[in-house]
Write an enzyme that holds these catalytic residues in place. Structure first.
Site, mmCIF file in Angstrom:
data_model
loop_
_atom_site.group_PDB
_atom_site.id
_atom_site.type_symbol
_atom_site.label_atom_id
_atom_site.label_comp_id
_atom_site.label_asym_id
_atom_site.label_seq_id
_atom_site.Cartn_x
_atom_site.Cartn_y
_atom_site.Cartn_z
ATOM 1 N N GLY A 193 0.872 -1.174 0.000
ATOM 2 C CA GLY A 193 0.000 0.000 0.000
ATOM 3 C C GLY A 193 0.907 1.222 0.000
ATOM 4 N N ASN A 203 -11.645 -4.213 2.935
ATOM 5 C CA ASN A 203 -10.262 -4.348 3.389
ATOM 6 C C ASN A 203 -9.888 -5.788 3.738
ATOM 7 O OD1 ASN A 203 -9.845 -1.713 2.867
ATOM 8 N ND2 ASN A 203 -9.711 -1.021 4.993
ATOM 9 N N HIS A 256 -8.633 -1.217 18.704
ATOM 10 C CA HIS A 256 -8.385 0.100 18.113
ATOM 11 C C HIS A 256 -9.723 0.655 17.638
ATOM 12 C CE1 HIS A 256 -6.172 3.259 16.279
ATOM 13 N NE2 HIS A 256 -6.402 2.887 15.037
HETATM 14 N N1 APR Z 1 -2.706 -4.303 -3.190
HETATM 15 C C1 APR Z 1 -1.852 -3.303 -2.966
HETATM 16 N N2 APR Z 1 -2.258 -2.042 -2.669
HETATM 17 C C2 APR Z 1 -3.564 -1.825 -2.593
HETATM 18 C C3 APR Z 1 -4.529 -2.823 -2.810
HETATM 19 C C4 APR Z 1 -4.039 -4.133 -3.129
HETATM 20 N N3 APR Z 1 -4.874 -5.147 -3.348
HETATM 21 N N4 APR Z 1 -5.745 -2.287 -2.663
HETATM 22 C C5 APR Z 1 -5.583 -0.983 -2.372
HETATM 23 N N5 APR Z 1 -4.253 -0.712 -2.325
HETATM 24 C C6 APR Z 1 -3.603 0.575 -2.090
HETATM 25 C C7 APR Z 1 -4.309 1.736 -2.777
HETATM 26 O O1 APR Z 1 -4.022 1.770 -4.165
HETATM 27 C C8 APR Z 1 -3.722 2.930 -2.021
HETATM 28 O O2 APR Z 1 -2.572 3.452 -2.650
HETATM 29 O O3 APR Z 1 -3.627 0.922 -0.717
HETATM 30 C C9 APR Z 1 -3.348 2.329 -0.655
HETATM 31 C C10 APR Z 1 -4.125 2.929 0.487
HETATM 32 O O4 APR Z 1 -3.748 4.247 0.595
HETATM 33 P P1 APR Z 1 -4.721 5.423 1.050
HETATM 34 O O5 APR Z 1 -5.988 5.347 0.314
HETATM 35 O O6 APR Z 1 -3.921 6.696 0.994
HETATM 36 O O7 APR Z 1 -5.063 5.055 2.563
HETATM 37 P P2 APR Z 1 -4.141 5.309 3.847
HETATM 38 O O8 APR Z 1 -4.481 6.622 4.441
HETATM 39 O O9 APR Z 1 -2.738 5.005 3.534
HETATM 40 O O10 APR Z 1 -4.729 4.193 4.841
HETATM 41 C C11 APR Z 1 -4.506 2.827 4.579
HETATM 42 O O11 APR Z 1 -4.363 2.274 6.899
HETATM 43 O O12 APR Z 1 -4.723 3.568 8.796
HETATM 44 C C12 APR Z 1 -5.272 2.619 7.922
HETATM 45 O O13 APR Z 1 -7.666 3.074 8.022
HETATM 46 C C13 APR Z 1 -6.499 3.145 7.225
HETATM 47 O O14 APR Z 1 -7.211 1.056 6.328
HETATM 48 C C14 APR Z 1 -6.559 2.270 6.020
HETATM 49 C C15 APR Z 1 -5.079 1.988 5.708
#
Ligand code: APR
Length: 310
Positions: free
Chosen positions: A9, A95, A175
């Site tokens: 991510g 998720n 959490h």
């Molecule tokens: N494989 C890899 N990356 C993925 C996938 C996947 N199957 N599905 C989504 N992603 C990536 C998205 O493309 C995005 O870049 O996960 C990233 C999530 O980033 P953000 O939308 O910026 O979210 P963020 O604020 O980083 O939070 C991520 O952490 O704190 C927790 O609640 C929050 O569940 C959330 C996670």
């Protein structure tokens, strides 16, 4: 570097975690995201900051899990984040699917890694990661308590007009809204806060801590917190890679400790090489135990909404 960390991510939390790990020179970093170009672009951008910041960490962004091979630590941040009005549990099904698939892909290449889960709803996503990996409980750890404690410490430092470094805090439980900040175990230069602040103020700061994530979501409007969550994930990564044996509140799979069985909830653990080295069972009052059990029940009821075998 002789250590390797994969961050899955490359969004707000993931990219900032990668940056913190790179700047501290803890390990080489592989940043993975499903969106083509994002991890590559952010990884390259980070590398281009290295001459200025003065770090020699290698950072690579990719879609290809083969590049993650033999990682020591895998930080899972992939998923969707909260928007205003959403609870962490609203992210559940989307998720869970994401965490399940990225963990499966990762552990095929890194069968001995320690997994740090950041994706929400945190405690339930830890169960998904444990199931998908087949790893023992020592290898799957949720990032929550370090963040919640940091929020509590920050609010206390503001209230007392003192250095955050003087403040040590402990938050137990899931959490979410049911987390259990332990005022009795929270100290300022060794002095319990119960001797420094009236109960009414402590109660207000405890409530602000519980609502800490929502407060940021409300301000940002698009997305959720990432500076403090990434700092917490990086601290846990450092404790593991350097075998610090640091005691930190983390979400772990309890098997009878504190009278809780079969769910992940936050308790103090000793972190080092090998992940969870020990779960500390500290003395808590009947009242605190009741709150901890209520928190574990809340996690269990969310977990029960998921079909982990499906
Ligand atoms: N494989 C890899 N990356 C993925 C996938 C996947 N199957 N599905 C989504 N992603 C990536 C998205 O493309 C995005 O870049 O996960 C990233 C999530 O980033 P953000 O939308 O910026 O979210 P963020 O604020 O980083 O939070 C991520 O952490 O704190 C927790 O609640 C929050 O569940 C959330 C996670």
């Amino acid at each position: 570097m002789d250590k390797k960390v994969t961050v899955i991510g490359a969004g707000h939390v993931g990219a900032t975690t990668a940056q913190r790990i790179a700047e501290k020179e803890l390990a080489d970093v592989v940043l993975v995201d499903v969106v083509d170009g994002i991890p590559q672009g952010k990884g390259l951008d980070m590398l281009e900051s290295a001459p200025i910041e003065g770090f020699d960490t290698r950072v690579v962004g990719t879609q290809d899990y083969d590049e993650t091979r033999n990682s020591d630590v895998i930080v899972v941040t992939a998923g969707i984040a909260r928007k205003p009005g959403m609870s962490r549990d609203d992210l559940l099904n989307t998720n869970a699917g994401i965490v399940h698939s990225v963990v499966k892909e990762s552990v095929l290449r890194s069968p001995d890694a320690i997994i740090i889960v950041v994706t929400n709803p945190l405690d339930v996503m830890c169960s998904v990661a444990k199931k998908a990996s087949g790893f023992p409980r020592e290898n799957v750890i949720g990032m929550a308590g370090v963040l919640d404690s940091a929020r509590f410490r920050a609010f206390l430092a503001m209230e007392l007009d003192t250095s955050v470094q003087n403040i040590s805090a402990l938050v137990l439980g899931g959490h979410g809204d049911s987390m259990v900040p332990l005022a009795r175990y929270t100290t300022v230069a060794g002095i319990p806060i119960t001797e420094l602040l009236p109960q009414k103020t402590i109660d207000a700061l405890v409530q602000r801590t519980r609502d800490g994530g929502a407060e940021i979501v409300g301000l940002l409007k698009a997305g959720s917190a990432f500076y403090a969550p990434s700092a917490a994930a990086a601290e846990m990564t450092e404790a593991i890679l350097k075998d610090q044996k640091k005691i930190l509140p983390c979400s772990v799979h309890l098997m009878g400790e504190y009278g809780v069985e079969g769910v992940f909830v936050g308790v103090p653990v000793k972190l080092g090489a090998g992940g969870v080295l020990e779960i500390l069972e500290i003395k808590i009052t009947e009242d605190e135990k009741r709150l901890l059990h209520a928190s574990a029940d809340a996690v269990r009821s969310t977990l029960n909404k998921l079909d982990l075998d499906g």
